[in-house]
Design an enzyme around this catalytic site. Structure first.
Site, short mmCIF file in Angstrom:
data_model
loop_
_atom_site.label_atom_id
_atom_site.label_comp_id
_atom_site.label_asym_id
_atom_site.label_seq_id
_atom_site.Cartn_x
_atom_site.Cartn_y
_atom_site.Cartn_z
N LYS A 277 70.86 -18.61 8.28
CA LYS A 277 71.81 -19.71 8.41
C LYS A 277 71.84 -20.01 10.09
O LYS A 277 71.89 -21.27 10.47
CB LYS A 277 73.17 -19.23 8.15
N ASP B 77 81.23 -24.65 4.66
CA ASP B 77 82.13 -23.62 4.27
C ASP B 77 83.53 -23.92 4.45
O ASP B 77 84.27 -23.57 3.59
CB ASP B 77 81.61 -22.24 4.94
N GLY C 220 81.35 -13.82 9.40
CA GLY C 220 80.81 -15.25 9.38
C GLY C 220 81.84 -16.15 8.61
O GLY C 220 82.21 -17.06 9.15
N ILE D 189 88.75 -14.79 -0.55
CA ILE D 189 87.43 -15.73 -0.67
C ILE D 189 86.41 -15.00 -1.50
O ILE D 189 85.31 -15.41 -1.86
CB ILE D 189 86.91 -16.29 0.53
N1 LIG Z 1 84.04 -17.86 -1.79
C1 LIG Z 1 82.87 -18.47 -1.05
O1 LIG Z 1 82.35 -19.39 -0.80
C2 LIG Z 1 82.52 -17.28 0.08
C3 LIG Z 1 81.81 -17.85 1.34
C4 LIG Z 1 81.30 -16.81 2.24
C5 LIG Z 1 81.54 -15.74 1.94
N2 LIG Z 1 82.41 -15.18 0.89
C6 LIG Z 1 82.65 -13.65 0.88
O2 LIG Z 1 83.21 -13.22 1.92
C7 LIG Z 1 83.01 -11.99 2.02
C8 LIG Z 1 82.69 -11.73 3.70
O3 LIG Z 1 81.49 -12.55 4.02
P1 LIG Z 1 80.88 -12.76 5.58
O4 LIG Z 1 79.76 -13.44 5.43
O5 LIG Z 1 82.03 -13.03 6.15
O6 LIG Z 1 80.24 -11.05 5.81
P2 LIG Z 1 80.08 -10.37 7.24
O7 LIG Z 1 79.94 -11.52 8.24
O8 LIG Z 1 79.42 -9.34 6.97
O9 LIG Z 1 81.70 -9.90 7.37
C9 LIG Z 1 82.23 -9.13 6.90
C10 LIG Z 1 83.64 -8.56 7.05
O10 LIG Z 1 84.28 -7.52 6.25
C11 LIG Z 1 84.56 -6.40 7.05
N3 LIG Z 1 84.42 -5.15 6.39
C12 LIG Z 1 83.38 -4.77 5.59
N4 LIG Z 1 83.41 -3.60 5.15
C13 LIG Z 1 84.51 -3.10 5.66
C14 LIG Z 1 85.21 -1.87 5.27
N5 LIG Z 1 84.56 -0.88 4.75
N6 LIG Z 1 86.54 -1.82 6.09
C15 LIG Z 1 87.15 -2.80 6.53
N7 LIG Z 1 86.28 -3.76 6.78
C16 LIG Z 1 85.23 -4.20 6.14
C17 LIG Z 1 83.69 -6.49 8.13
O11 LIG Z 1 84.53 -5.57 9.21
P3 LIG Z 1 83.68 -5.28 10.56
O12 LIG Z 1 83.68 -6.39 11.37
O13 LIG Z 1 84.75 -4.27 10.94
O14 LIG Z 1 82.53 -4.55 9.82
C18 LIG Z 1 83.81 -8.20 8.24
O15 LIG Z 1 85.41 -8.47 8.85
C19 LIG Z 1 82.04 -11.38 1.22
O16 LIG Z 1 82.67 -10.80 0.27
C20 LIG Z 1 81.48 -12.91 0.69
O17 LIG Z 1 80.81 -12.80 -0.43
C21 LIG Z 1 82.73 -15.97 -0.06
#
Ligand SMILES: NC(=O)c1ccc[n+]([C@@H]2O[C@H](COP(=O)([O-])OP(=O)(O)OC[C@H]3O[C@@H](n4cnc5c(N)ncnc54)[C@H](OP(=O)(O)O)[C@@H]3O)[C@@H](O)[C@H]2O)c1
Length: 286
Positions: free
Chosen positions: A74, A110, A138, A224
């Site tokens: 991305k 998004d 992200g 989400i």
């Molecule tokens: N519905 C949709 O269209 C859509 C679009 C995009 C994403 N999503 C979903 O959104 C979620 C996040 O995506 P992303 O791209 O933002 O991922 P990302 O950039 O990897 O961020 C992950 C987030 O989750 C937190 N996290 C992960 N494991 C954790 C744990 N064990 N305890 C506490 N916090 C934890 C991280 O905290 P730290 O910073 O402390 O690691 C961070 O805030 C995913 O499930 C994805 O499938 C959905």
């Protein structure tokens, strides 16, 4: 002659990433292609790290009018594009690519997708004055941008990694306040809206262990995550009588601008399309 014309009118688009097998985008776009009777296709193409520039250079030869971009490309997709929408610049990442006069254009849909999904699923959501956002990855950036754009006055952002929350809040200015995750129960008392943007609660990940006991009456809860369709957080919120919105709507609505750019028709997110996606998620155990 007819064959030549139809070959020229047939448009191809795709989603690229690595891994890509899990993507549900083809289900969405191929449904719309069929629904609108458009001659076209939408596939998944695995593009490995380091291969993005070569893939973009090959798109015209492959007959591709554009693509969606997912992990890990991305940020690089945004850098490689010749034109970028302001919102793609703002997020530092692109998820939608198309050609204009032979030049590569990049957008990030998004945030728009999130807004549109809440408008459809929980109309009036933007009357909230204060929101609590869990997670600073992200996706969180897109959600916060949507909340601010729609006039939510104050956003409290909590994250396990506090420095990451501080950095993200710093990008948005005075209306966004960073805290450690442990502050969530306290901040919930004042929140008109709670949004989970962490990966917690997703199938295969750890559960989101957060009691909603202190959440303000009447607050809206949005998650989400969309596998499962109804996360533990949403179940808990529903049981307490809160209005809820799952993550599938965001996935569906973020796809609309790409389809319009590639195929020239603005499609709708209908109950029939949603049912197809819900079925697919359920089949995957969600
Ligand atoms: N519905 C949709 O269209 C859509 C679009 C995009 C994403 N999503 C979903 O959104 C979620 C996040 O995506 P992303 O791209 O933002 O991922 P990302 O950039 O990897 O961020 C992950 C987030 O989750 C937190 N996290 C992960 N494991 C954790 C744990 N064990 N305890 C506490 N916090 C934890 C991280 O905290 P730290 O910073 O402390 O690691 C961070 O805030 C995913 O499930 C994805 O499938 C959905």
């Amino acid at each position: 002659m007819d064959q030549i014309v139809s070959a020229m009118e047939f448009k191809r688009a795709c989603v690229i990433g690595s891994p890509i097998a899990h993507s549900r985008s083809p289900l969405i776009h191929n449904y719309w292609l069929q629904h609108h009777g458009i001659a076209g296709s939408y596939d998944k193409i695995e593009v490995k790290p380091g291969e993005l520039a070569a893939f973009f250079a090959s798109m015209a030869d492959r007959g591709l009018v554009g693509c969606n971009v997912t992990v890990p490309h991305k940020e690089e997709a945004l850098r490689l594009a010749q034109h970028r929408t302001p919102r793609a610049e703002e997020f530092g990442a692109a998820n939608t690519i198309w050609f204009e006069n032979g030049e590569l254009c990049a957008d990030n849909t998004d945030s728009h997708g999130y807004e549109m999904s809440l408008d459809q699923d929980v109309p009036g959501w933007d009357k909230a004055e204060r929101a609590l956002v869990l997670g600073a990855g992200g996706a969180s950036r897109a959600i916060i941008a949507a909340l601010l754009r729609r006039g939510i006055g104050r956003i409290d952002l909590v994250n396990r990694n506090f420095a990451r929350a501080e950095d993200l809040a710093g990008l948005f200015g005075k209306r966004v306040h960073a805290y450690g995750f442990d502050q969530a129960p306290l901040l919930m008392r004042e929140a008109d809206m709670l949004v989970n943007t962490t990966a917690l609660g997703m199938q295969g990940k750890e559960p989101l262990l957060l009691s909603l006991d202190s959440l303000k009456d009447g607050a809206l809860v949005s998650d989400i995550v969309y596998v499962p369709l109804e996360t533990g957080l949403l179940k808990q919120a529903k049981a307490r009588g809160h209005r809820v919105a799952g993550g599938l709507g965001m996935l569906l609505h973020q796809a609309v601008p790409g389809f319009a750019a590639w195929f020239g028709t603005t499609p709708e997110v209908t109950p029939a399309l949603r049912a197809i996606l819900e079925d697919d998620v359920r089949k995957a155990g969600g």
